[in-house]
Design a protein around this motif. Structure first.
Motif, mmCIF file in Angstrom:
data_model
loop_
_atom_site.group_PDB
_atom_site.id
_atom_site.type_symbol
_atom_site.label_atom_id
_atom_site.label_comp_id
_atom_site.label_asym_id
_atom_site.label_seq_id
_atom_site.Cartn_x
_atom_site.Cartn_y
_atom_site.Cartn_z
ATOM 1 N N PRO A 74 0.741 -1.109 0.051
ATOM 2 C CA PRO A 74 -0.049 -0.033 -0.109
ATOM 3 C C PRO A 74 0.797 1.258 -0.018
ATOM 4 N N PHE A 75 2.125 1.332 0.292
ATOM 5 C CA PHE A 75 2.862 2.271 0.397
ATOM 6 C C PHE A 75 3.815 2.434 -0.935
ATOM 7 N N GLY A 76 3.432 1.545 -2.020
ATOM 8 C CA GLY A 76 4.065 1.938 -3.427
ATOM 9 C C GLY A 76 5.427 1.070 -3.531
ATOM 10 N N ASN A 77 5.569 0.315 -2.378
ATOM 11 C CA ASN A 77 6.932 -0.281 -2.538
ATOM 12 C C ASN A 77 6.847 -1.700 -3.203
ATOM 13 N N THR A 78 7.637 -2.232 -4.030
ATOM 14 C CA THR A 78 7.633 -3.365 -4.822
ATOM 15 C C THR A 78 8.289 -4.442 -3.698
ATOM 16 N N ARG A 79 7.711 -5.419 -3.514
ATOM 17 C CA ARG A 79 8.142 -6.386 -2.455
ATOM 18 C C ARG A 79 8.529 -7.743 -2.877
ATOM 19 N N ILE A 80 9.307 -8.676 -2.489
ATOM 20 C CA ILE A 80 9.418 -10.073 -2.983
ATOM 21 C C ILE A 80 9.565 -10.992 -1.675
ATOM 22 N N GLY A 81 9.082 -12.064 -1.681
ATOM 23 C CA GLY A 81 9.238 -12.999 -0.528
ATOM 24 C C GLY A 81 10.000 -14.238 -1.015
ATOM 25 N N PHE A 82 10.921 -14.895 -0.071
ATOM 26 C CA PHE A 82 11.588 -15.916 -0.044
ATOM 27 C C PHE A 82 11.441 -16.577 1.318
ATOM 28 N N GLU A 83 11.286 -18.095 1.032
ATOM 29 C CA GLU A 83 11.576 -18.893 2.384
ATOM 30 C C GLU A 83 12.476 -19.890 2.084
ATOM 31 N N GLY A 84 13.464 -20.216 2.868
ATOM 32 C CA GLY A 84 14.498 -20.957 2.741
ATOM 33 C C GLY A 84 14.808 -21.530 3.958
ATOM 34 N N ALA A 85 15.881 -22.800 3.817
ATOM 35 C CA ALA A 85 16.156 -23.531 5.125
ATOM 36 C C ALA A 85 17.559 -24.282 4.437
ATOM 37 N N THR A 86 18.425 -24.487 5.570
ATOM 38 C CA THR A 86 19.486 -25.482 5.544
ATOM 39 C C THR A 86 19.947 -26.027 6.662
ATOM 40 N N THR A 87 20.756 -27.046 6.790
ATOM 41 C CA THR A 87 21.220 -27.610 8.182
ATOM 42 C C THR A 87 22.650 -27.477 7.974
ATOM 43 N N ILE A 88 23.451 -27.062 9.008
ATOM 44 C CA ILE A 88 24.662 -27.060 9.247
ATOM 45 C C ILE A 88 25.054 -27.629 10.647
ATOM 46 N N ASN A 89 26.586 -28.250 10.618
ATOM 47 C CA ASN A 89 26.975 -28.665 11.699
ATOM 48 C C ASN A 89 27.821 -27.564 12.419
ATOM 49 N N ARG A 90 27.507 -27.210 13.760
ATOM 50 C CA ARG A 90 28.020 -26.007 14.410
ATOM 51 C C ARG A 90 29.328 -26.202 14.749
ATOM 52 N N LYS A 91 29.842 -27.330 14.971
ATOM 53 C CA LYS A 91 31.241 -27.705 15.106
ATOM 54 C C LYS A 91 32.252 -27.034 14.016
ATOM 55 N N ASP A 92 31.736 -27.033 12.581
ATOM 56 C CA ASP A 92 32.289 -26.554 11.629
ATOM 57 C C ASP A 92 32.836 -25.197 11.901
ATOM 58 N N TRP A 93 32.186 -24.589 12.555
ATOM 59 C CA TRP A 93 32.442 -22.946 12.994
ATOM 60 C C TRP A 93 32.913 -22.892 14.345
ATOM 61 N N ASP A 94 33.496 -23.867 14.972
ATOM 62 C CA ASP A 94 34.256 -23.726 16.344
ATOM 63 C C ASP A 94 33.040 -23.608 17.373
ATOM 64 N N LEU A 95 32.008 -23.824 17.185
ATOM 65 C CA LEU A 95 30.865 -23.764 18.171
ATOM 66 C C LEU A 95 30.626 -25.227 18.724
ATOM 67 N N THR A 96 31.623 -25.386 19.816
ATOM 68 C CA THR A 96 31.820 -26.904 19.967
ATOM 69 C C THR A 96 31.362 -27.158 21.602
ATOM 70 N N TRP A 97 30.859 -25.961 22.189
ATOM 71 C CA TRP A 97 30.618 -26.573 23.880
ATOM 72 C C TRP A 97 29.453 -27.446 23.825
ATOM 73 N N ASN A 98 29.616 -28.211 24.798
ATOM 74 C CA ASN A 98 28.375 -29.239 24.818
ATOM 75 C C ASN A 98 28.591 -29.719 26.282
ATOM 76 N N ALA A 99 27.673 -30.813 26.839
ATOM 77 C CA ALA A 99 27.580 -31.518 28.123
ATOM 78 C C ALA A 99 27.152 -32.740 28.038
ATOM 79 N N ALA A 100 27.713 -33.812 28.478
ATOM 80 C CA ALA A 100 27.133 -35.204 28.467
ATOM 81 C C ALA A 100 26.068 -35.300 29.452
ATOM 82 N N LEU A 101 25.014 -36.108 28.732
ATOM 83 C CA LEU A 101 24.101 -36.608 29.688
ATOM 84 C C LEU A 101 24.199 -37.816 30.334
#
Length: 199
Positions: free
Chosen positions: A149-176
């Motif tokens: 309604p404000f005169g803007n041209t808009r586009i929309g996209f939806e996406g997803a992917t799965t990564i392994n956080r350890k590849d980015w040194d996000l390695t913290w964890n705790a054993a159960l």
């Protein structure tokens, strides 16, 4: 009345389609953060899924429907804007155990290649988290285009992917005690993007 066998009055969730398509969406765009979501989800304690998002981000895109390889995307996320609905958990995620947000204030994505098949787009690029850069591929679906309604041209996209956080040194964890770990290594990234045409 048996509520367990009761059928919903609506058989499926539907959303209004754009009232007007803008046709060829080729052009330059700026992501509208107030109508977009950059989310993620991870398994917690092997039994449930924790979901969150980043609240502060900005990005631009060049879309070329005729020559998709000429398209490009750039995205910058403020690491400290992570929000999972729990202040304690968010604080831990900002700490050196995970993102170390003080030392690494931004997360960045820069595309290196774009492909298109009808309304499906595949964007490959470099994702930088905590100073580590790795390639990722994200599949997107073009969800529509419209003039708001404000005169803007808009586009929309939806996406997803799965990564392994350890590849980015996000390695913290705790054993159960029962086996397994507290936080899954696999993280699903989810993108709901609304972008406004600038040229």
């Amino acid at each position: 009345m048996n509520f367990f066998n009761r059928k919903s009055e609506t058989t499926s969730d539907t959303f209004d389609a754009p009232t007007q398509s803008v046709g060829d969406i080729t052009g330059d765009y700026t992501i509208d953060p107030s109508h977009s979501r950059l989310g993620f989800s991870a398994r917690h304690a092997m039994v449930t899924t924790v979901r969150g998002s980043f609240r502060d981000f900005e990005g631009t895109a060049h879309v070329d429907t005729t020559t998709p390889a000429s398209s490009s995307v750039r995205l910058t996320i403020q690491t400290s804007s992570i929000d999972t609905g729990s202040a304690d958990r968010d604080g831990h995620l900002r700490s050196a155990d995970f993102f170390d947000a003080d030392a690494n204030p931004t997360i960045a994505f820069v595309s290196t290649g774009v492909e298109r098949d009808g309304s499906d787009w595949t964007v490959t690029g470099d994702l930088t988290i905590k100073g580590v850069t790795k390639p990722v591929t994200i599949d997107f679906e073009e969800t529509g285009s419209a003039q708001d309604p404000f005169g803007n041209t808009r586009i929309g996209f939806e996406g997803a992917t799965t990564i392994n956080r350890k590849d980015w040194d996000l390695t913290w964890n705790a054993a159960l005690e029962t086996g397994g770990v507290l936080v899954s290594e696999k993280i699903k990234l989810e993108f709901d993007v609304s972008a406004i045409k600038t040229a």
